[in-house]
Write a protein that holds these residues in place. Structure first.
Motif, PDB file in Angstrom:
ATOM      1  N   LEU A  45      -5.810 -28.873  39.683  1.00  0.00           N
ATOM      2  CA  LEU A  45      -5.234 -27.693  39.050  1.00  0.00           C
ATOM      3  C   LEU A  45      -5.970 -27.355  37.748  1.00  0.00           C
ATOM      4  CD1 LEU A  45      -3.012 -25.522  38.864  1.00  0.00           C
ATOM      5  CD2 LEU A  45      -1.583 -27.220  37.699  1.00  0.00           C
ATOM      6  N   ALA A  46      -6.289 -28.368  36.968  1.00  0.00           N
ATOM      7  CA  ALA A  46      -7.005 -28.144  35.712  1.00  0.00           C
ATOM      8  C   ALA A  46      -8.375 -27.525  35.967  1.00  0.00           C
ATOM      9  CB  ALA A  46      -7.152 -29.465  34.957  1.00  0.00           C
ATOM     10  N   PHE A  47      -9.076 -28.010  36.988  1.00  0.00           N
ATOM     11  CA  PHE A  47     -10.371 -27.421  37.303  1.00  0.00           C
ATOM     12  C   PHE A  47     -10.218 -26.004  37.845  1.00  0.00           C
ATOM     13  CE2 PHE A  47     -12.132 -31.777  37.117  1.00  0.00           C
ATOM     14  CZ  PHE A  47     -13.286 -31.505  36.379  1.00  0.00           C
ATOM     15  N   GLY A  48      -9.112 -25.737  38.551  1.00  0.00           N
ATOM     16  CA  GLY A  48      -8.847 -24.372  38.975  1.00  0.00           C
ATOM     17  C   GLY A  48      -8.662 -23.451  37.776  1.00  0.00           C
ATOM     18  N   LEU A  49      -8.002 -23.951  36.735  1.00  0.00           N
ATOM     19  CA  LEU A  49      -7.846 -23.179  35.508  1.00  0.00           C
ATOM     20  C   LEU A  49      -9.205 -22.934  34.856  1.00  0.00           C
ATOM     21  CD1 LEU A  49      -5.837 -21.929  33.495  1.00  0.00           C
ATOM     22  CD2 LEU A  49      -5.730 -24.159  32.353  1.00  0.00           C
ATOM     23  N   LEU A  50     -10.076 -23.935  34.910  1.00  0.00           N
ATOM     24  CA  LEU A  50     -11.431 -23.757  34.387  1.00  0.00           C
ATOM     25  C   LEU A  50     -12.153 -22.655  35.155  1.00  0.00           C
ATOM     26  CD1 LEU A  50     -13.834 -24.633  32.611  1.00  0.00           C
ATOM     27  CD2 LEU A  50     -14.346 -26.374  34.335  1.00  0.00           C
TER      28      LEU A  50
END
Length: 205
Positions: A14-19
């Motif tokens: 999810l964090a990389f999706g936000l990136l």
């Protein structure tokens, strides 16, 4: 920044999706903070897969490469592991496999200046075997000399440099060869060496 109802690996994804959505360096900082925080470390497979995927993507990767450079590669505690995960462990397979693999190899090499020479030299030697990576290896050697935390071994670096096939007139090639032949390891440890090299090849500068 992570959703509490997800397991740790899904939180990393999810964090990389936000990136991907925001394309902001601070997102990578939050990922690093979470890895070092009370609930860390993050699942390594998800963490490094996230980096590798974005290094291979056909889109701007400045936030990711900057994160590797200043957060992971400049830190002696994480540099070797990070370099191994994003390139060192699989450079032979990555570089020869696909255009996306070449893209990842180029991006990692070009920001690898701070990585300890003994850690990155095997990957550099492997990259030299593939002409498509020669410009990236040159950039790697150049930043290894100029970066504040850059690391290289002059004789070994010169041997690699002399194996590269580069375009005629490649900027700074002669100067880099000069400082390496003189045994200089880093611009900041030998502050006058680069200026001397410039004068040697351009006396009127």
């Amino acid at each position: 920044m992570f959703a509490e109802d997800m397991d740790a690996a899904d939180q990393v994804r999810l964090a990389f999706g936000l990136l991907d959505l925001l394309d902001e360096y601070w997102v990578t900082c939050e990922i690093r903070f979470a890895n070092e925080g009370a609930d860390g470390p993050l699942p390594a497979a998800a963490l490094w897969d996230g980096y590798r995927r974005r290094l291979e993507a056909d889109r701007d990767a400045e936030a990711v490469t900057y994160s590797l450079w200043v957060d992971w590669f400049e830190d002696p505690a994480t540099s070797a592991t990070a370099f191994a995960e994003v390139l060192g462990d699989d450079i032979d397979q990555v570089a020869a496999r696909t255009q996306s693999g070449l893209r990842r190899a180029c991006r990692v090499l070009e920001c690898s200046g701070p990585v300890n020479w003994t850690v990155k030299e095997p990957a550099y030697r492997a990259a030299v075997r593939l002409p498509a990576l020669h410009p990236a290896v040159f950039r790697a050697l150049l930043t290894s000399f100029h970066d504040l935390y850059g690391d290289l071994e002059p004789a070994a670096a010169l041997t690699l440099l002399d194996r590269l096939t580069l375009p005629t007139g490649t900027r700074h090639l002669a100067e880099l060869r000069h400082v390496l032949a003189a045994g200089h390891r880093n611009h900041h440890r030998s502050p006058g060496a680069w200026d001397e090299a410039i004068r040697s090849y351009d006396p009127v500068s």
